[in-house]
Write a protein that holds these residues in place. Sequence first.
Motif, PDB file in Angstrom:
ATOM      1  N   GLY A  63      -9.923   9.741  -8.490  1.00  0.00           N
ATOM      2  CA  GLY A  63     -10.285   9.925  -9.883  1.00  0.00           C
ATOM      3  C   GLY A  63     -11.197   8.852 -10.422  1.00  0.00           C
ATOM      4  N   ILE A  64     -11.163   7.660  -9.821  1.00  0.00           N
ATOM      5  CA  ILE A  64     -11.915   6.524 -10.352  1.00  0.00           C
ATOM      6  C   ILE A  64     -13.131   6.165  -9.504  1.00  0.00           C
ATOM      7  N   LEU A  65     -12.981   6.212  -8.181  1.00  0.00           N
ATOM      8  CA  LEU A  65     -14.064   5.773  -7.297  1.00  0.00           C
ATOM      9  C   LEU A  65     -15.115   6.867  -7.090  1.00  0.00           C
ATOM     10  N   ARG A  66     -16.370   6.443  -6.939  1.00  0.00           N
ATOM     11  CA  ARG A  66     -17.495   7.352  -6.759  1.00  0.00           C
ATOM     12  C   ARG A  66     -18.341   6.907  -5.560  1.00  0.00           C
ATOM     13  N   MET A 132     -13.151  -1.354  -7.600  1.00  0.00           N
ATOM     14  CA  MET A 132     -11.703  -1.419  -7.786  1.00  0.00           C
ATOM     15  C   MET A 132     -11.090  -2.469  -6.877  1.00  0.00           C
ATOM     16  N   VAL A 133     -10.134  -3.212  -7.442  1.00  0.00           N
ATOM     17  CA  VAL A 133      -9.328  -4.150  -6.659  1.00  0.00           C
ATOM     18  C   VAL A 133      -7.940  -3.540  -6.517  1.00  0.00           C
ATOM     19  N   HIS A 134      -7.505  -3.357  -5.286  1.00  0.00           N
ATOM     20  CA  HIS A 134      -6.227  -2.714  -4.971  1.00  0.00           C
ATOM     21  C   HIS A 134      -5.180  -3.784  -4.656  1.00  0.00           C
ATOM     22  N   ILE A 135      -4.057  -3.726  -5.360  1.00  0.00           N
ATOM     23  CA  ILE A 135      -2.953  -4.659  -5.138  1.00  0.00           C
ATOM     24  C   ILE A 135      -1.725  -3.848  -4.740  1.00  0.00           C
ATOM     25  N   VAL A 167     -11.989  -2.381 -11.957  1.00  0.00           N
ATOM     26  CA  VAL A 167     -10.715  -1.723 -12.245  1.00  0.00           C
ATOM     27  C   VAL A 167      -9.636  -2.340 -11.359  1.00  0.00           C
ATOM     28  N   VAL A 168      -8.606  -2.897 -11.977  1.00  0.00           N
ATOM     29  CA  VAL A 168      -7.494  -3.467 -11.213  1.00  0.00           C
ATOM     30  C   VAL A 168      -6.409  -2.404 -11.074  1.00  0.00           C
ATOM     31  N   PHE A 169      -6.148  -2.022  -9.845  1.00  0.00           N
ATOM     32  CA  PHE A 169      -5.191  -0.963  -9.517  1.00  0.00           C
ATOM     33  C   PHE A 169      -3.994  -1.574  -8.800  1.00  0.00           C
ATOM     34  N   VAL A 170      -2.785  -1.209  -9.224  1.00  0.00           N
ATOM     35  CA  VAL A 170      -1.579  -1.722  -8.577  1.00  0.00           C
ATOM     36  C   VAL A 170      -0.746  -0.561  -8.039  1.00  0.00           C
ATOM     37  N   ASP A 171      -0.431  -0.631  -6.761  1.00  0.00           N
ATOM     38  CA  ASP A 171       0.553   0.271  -6.162  1.00  0.00           C
ATOM     39  C   ASP A 171       1.918  -0.327  -6.484  1.00  0.00           C
ATOM     40  N   ASN A 172       2.610   0.297  -7.434  1.00  0.00           N
ATOM     41  CA  ASN A 172       3.853  -0.262  -7.975  1.00  0.00           C
ATOM     42  C   ASN A 172       5.107   0.333  -7.329  1.00  0.00           C
ATOM     43  N   CYS A 173       4.953   1.069  -6.239  1.00  0.00           N
ATOM     44  CA  CYS A 173       6.108   1.685  -5.572  1.00  0.00           C
ATOM     45  C   CYS A 173       7.178   0.627  -5.264  1.00  0.00           C
TER      46      CYS A 173
END
Length: 213
Positions: A63-66, A132-135, A167-173
Motif C-alpha cells: 500500500g505504501i511502496l512504489r 520506508m524503514v522496517h522495524i 515512513v517508519v513501519f513497525v511489525d508489532n506482532c
Amino acid sequence: VLKAFIDNGVSESSFAGSTGYGYGDRGRDALDEILADIMGAEDALIRRSIVSGTHAITIALFGILRPGDTLLAATGAPYDTLEKVIGHTSPSAGSLAEYGVSYEQVDLVTGTETPDLEGIQEALKANPTIKMVHIQRSRGYNTRPSLSIEWIEKIIKAVREIRSDVVVFVDNCYGEFTEDREPTDVGADVFVGSMMKNLGAGFAVSGAYCVGR
C-alpha cells in the motif's frame, strides 16, 4: 480498552450482522475507531479477513511502496515468511522486487544483538530512494531479544535526524499491550500485528490489523 469501547458508543446494535457490500456496518466502523483510540493512532483497519500478521504486513508494504522505492530493514532480516513477499532473496512472482522495489538491510550489532543506529543513519544518507524503514519488534525465529519501545524510540529518533520524509513501519506482532506505550506513541507512522496473538488473547483464529497515520 474499556474506555475506548465506552467512548465509541458500543451497544447491542454494534453486533448486528450486515449484508451485501457492508455499507453502513456500524460495528465494523466502531471497531476500527476503538483500535485507533487504544493504539493512539489517527486511523485503524482491523479485519478477520486479514488472515495473519504476515498478510497485514504485506498489505501495508504494497500500500505504501512504489516502483523505484527502497525498503530498509533496520533490525536485520525480517521473518522467513516475508522472503517471498519482499523478494530480497529471489525476485519471486508477485513480490515487491518484481514490482521494482529495492531492499537493503542493516544487521544488528554483533555481540550485543542491538540495533545499529549509526549504520541505519549511514544507509539513509547513502540512498535517497529509501521510502520506508522496517522495524521488527519480535525476535521472530531468531535468538535476539525482542525490541522494547525504548529501542524503537531510539531507532525512530535516529531516522528522523537524517530524514523526516521516510515512513517508519513497525511489525508489532507479539508486542501489543506488553508495555504502557505502543509504537505510535514514539513516532511510528504505521504498525501492524495479528489478532491471533496478544490482541485476540488466544481466542481469535484469524484476523489482523494496520494502524497509523
